[in-house]
Design an enzyme around this catalytic site. Structure first.
Site, PDB file in Angstrom:
ATOM      1  N   GLY A  85       0.823  -1.197   0.000  1.00  0.00           N
ATOM      2  CA  GLY A  85       0.000   0.000   0.000  1.00  0.00           C
ATOM      3  C   GLY A  85       0.860   1.251   0.000  1.00  0.00           C
ATOM      4  O   GLY A  85       1.690   1.442  -0.883  1.00  0.00           O
ATOM      5  N   GLY A 139      16.413   7.125 -35.850  1.00  0.00           N
ATOM      6  CA  GLY A 139      16.000   7.868 -34.666  1.00  0.00           C
ATOM      7  C   GLY A 139      16.735   7.388 -33.432  1.00  0.00           C
ATOM      8  O   GLY A 139      16.983   8.157 -32.505  1.00  0.00           O
ATOM      9  N   ALA A 140      17.108   6.118 -33.423  1.00  0.00           N
ATOM     10  CA  ALA A 140      17.822   5.576 -32.272  1.00  0.00           C
ATOM     11  C   ALA A 140      19.225   6.176 -32.172  1.00  0.00           C
ATOM     12  O   ALA A 140      19.765   6.329 -31.075  1.00  0.00           O
ATOM     13  CB  ALA A 140      17.884   4.054 -32.367  1.00  0.00           C
TER      14      ALA A 140
END
Lengths: 71, 480
Positions: free
Chosen positions: B141, B373-374
């Site tokens: 939690g 793009g890499a």
């Protein structure tokens, strides 16, 4: 305990490097894939006996497809 | 539970032998005889202390699992907040040891409010001092988000991190799973990426926390003399065929300093998004962060998860002034419907943003290839890299020459007689590489500074990082 090895990405199966029943060490190459113009070995993270090879040379595997089972 | 029911005398006797005792746990984490509690021992459920790790000052706290399973109440949360705020004031790392079932039910909303104040303190401290969490038992939690807000999460085998436990999961969704399956080290080391380090046992978890804390707290200075004569052809560690995949981690370990018998490299999140390798280590005596494509996994492609993994690491390094070393060997971004729908554009943008905003020195070495793009995403010159080096024969291009020719000269190739087609493709590829790809062209337009001799890799990388003005990003380290 059986360890299932699945494809991480779409690829062509270039070569199968082990036979069912064969004993393999950890980090052994089971199958050689070809994808993104790269030859990518599929390795086992556990040593053991190859219980099953689910692919043949020339097959196309998709992400998540079963490649082999090592026990 | 038993501690609550037991008579006071027995409880004290238990305390000395109980492995969950917070004093014992803090003593294991911190240097011998260095622990000075910030407050008297109480029943608040938490213990905060000052101490040292390898001689460096730190703040630390531990939830008290001997009382109500370490549940967090108002008083205990106040101790934790004090530890974090003190660490920020004194500019030292803060380490939290977690074993807690979450907020104290008996204290109701007050406990929730107190747990929220811990989160706020962690966020205030984010990017200002390193925050390291060690999860030794359940952290459920509210206690799950404590570690998750910090920079690094180390999990011991008994660590269990989840927002809602197996019982709730079963009653709501019908899924049957135990605590370990839901939130154990395997779940968070491999599937969710929550855990940066999965330790062998509790002492190992403390040892790893000590090593990582030391890398931040005692970063050292670059000592170029230490690497000047270190000559070894590191390119020999790559396979002969440029198409062949290999594990980049031995190369990373070799580039970094040795530490005793092994390498100083501390890999983070090794089993999650393994196509990119990130971790801390030392180069020429200085703490650095390493980001490297791993061709062994998915050919070293970038994808949605690996871009996000690297982004957060880059921002952490920048926030703490840790210089970065980028080893690029990347065939591109992974194509696919699931990638696009999984937000590869959104997550890939994080990596561009992380590198482009970084002010810490950051040097890229293209070992074999960097496409598309890499290429840009792996700390290219255009994103403000301090220096970009390449090994001989490295290739930088929008895509591989043969693939590019297949698109650019599709008609010409189709029109050629079949027996001549391959020769034509080869010739066109060579021509294309000369004008559009190849490291020569990359140098001519200034996106690669220099082709370096692989034998002097360590020296050249250390020299470039050492020569750059030290920087440090003025931002937090949001858990991307």
């Amino acid at each position: 305990m059986a360890e299932e090895i699945h494809a991480e990405m779409v690829a062509n199966v270039l070569r199968v490097e082990v036979a069912e029943g064969e004993t393999v060490d950890r980090d052994a190459t089971l199958v050689l894939l070809e994808s993104m113009k790269m030859e990518i070995p599929v390795i086992t993270e556990v040593g053991g006996v190859v219980a099953r090879v689910a692919v043949n040379a020339g097959d196309v595997v998709r992400r998540g497809d079963l490649i082999a089972v090592v026990e | 539970m038993t501690a609550l029911a037991a008579p006071a005398g027995l409880q004290n006797a238990d305390r000395e032998t109980d492995p969950r005792d917070p004093e014992a746990r803090l003593a294991r984490l911190l240097d011998a005889d260095s622990v000075v509690p910030l407050h008297p021992r109480d029943s608040s459920g938490a213990l905060a202390a000052r101490g040292r790790i390898n001689g460096a000052k730190v703040l630390a706290f531990c939830t008290d699992a001997t009382i109500m399973g370490g549940a967090m109440g108002v008083e205990g949360c106040r101790h934790i907040v004090e530890a974090i705020d003190t660490a920020v004031r004194e500019r030292v790392p803060v380490v939290g040891l977690w074993h807690s079932g979450g907020a104290r039910l008996a204290e109701g909303v007050e406990a929730l409010d107190a747990v929220g104040q811990v989160f706020a303190a962690m966020t205030r401290a984010s990017g200002r001092v390193p925050q390291i969490s060690v999860v030794l038992g359940p952290a459920a939690g509210g206690a799950a988000y404590g570690p998750a807000l910090t920079d690094l999460v180390i999990m011991a085998p008994a660590g269990r991190v989840f927002v809602t436990g197996p019982d709730v999961v079963r009653s709501v969704t019908g899924e049957r799973i135990d605590m370990e399956g839901l939130g154990g080290p395997e779940a968070h080391g491999r599937r969710s990426g929550v855990a940066h380090v999965v330790a062998d046992d509790e002492p190992d978890a403390c040892a790893r926390a000590r090593r990582l804390t030391t890398l931040f707290a005692r970063p050292g200075v670059f000592d170029l003399h230490a690497v000047r004569d270190d000559v070894e052809d590191l390119r020999a560690m790559l396979p002969e065929s440029p198409r062949r995949a290999y594990d980049v981690r031995p190369l990373v370990r070799r580039v970094l300093d040795r530490d005793g018998a092994g390498s100083s490299f501390e890999e983070l999140q090794p089993r999650w998004a393994p196509n990119i390798v990130v971790g801390l280590g030392q180069l020429a005596g200085r703490t650095v962060g390493v980001i490297a494509n791993n061709p062994l996994r998915m050919g070293g492609c970038l994808d949605s998860a690996s871009a996000e993994k690297a982004s957060r690491f880059v921002r952490m390094c920048d926030a703490f002034g840790v210089p970065m070393l980028v080893l690029a060997d990347v065939p591109g971004y992974l194509p696919g419907v699931d990638q696009e729908w999984d937000g590869v554009v959104r997550r890939g943008a994080k990596l561009l943003h992380a590198f482009a905003e970084a002010t810490v020195p950051r040097v890229t070495l293209v070992t074999r290839k960097a496409y598309g793009g890499a290429y840009v995403a792996m700390n290219a010159r255009c994103l403000g890299a301090t220096a970009v080096f390449a090994w001989p024969e490295a290739e930088i291009a929008v895509m591989g020459a043969k693939a590019a020719v297949g698109i650019l000269h599709r008609r010409e190739l189709a029109a050629a007689p079949e027996e001549e087609r391959e020769a034509l493709r080869e010739r066109l590829a060579e021509e294309h590489e000369r004008i559009a790809g190849g490291v020569g062209r990359a140098m001519a337009i200034g996106v690669v500074d220099e082709v370096i001799d692989p034998a002097h890799t360590r020296y050249r990388l250390a020299e470039a990082l050492a020569a750059a003005p030290a920087g440090r990003g003025a931002h937090g380290n949001i858990p991307l």
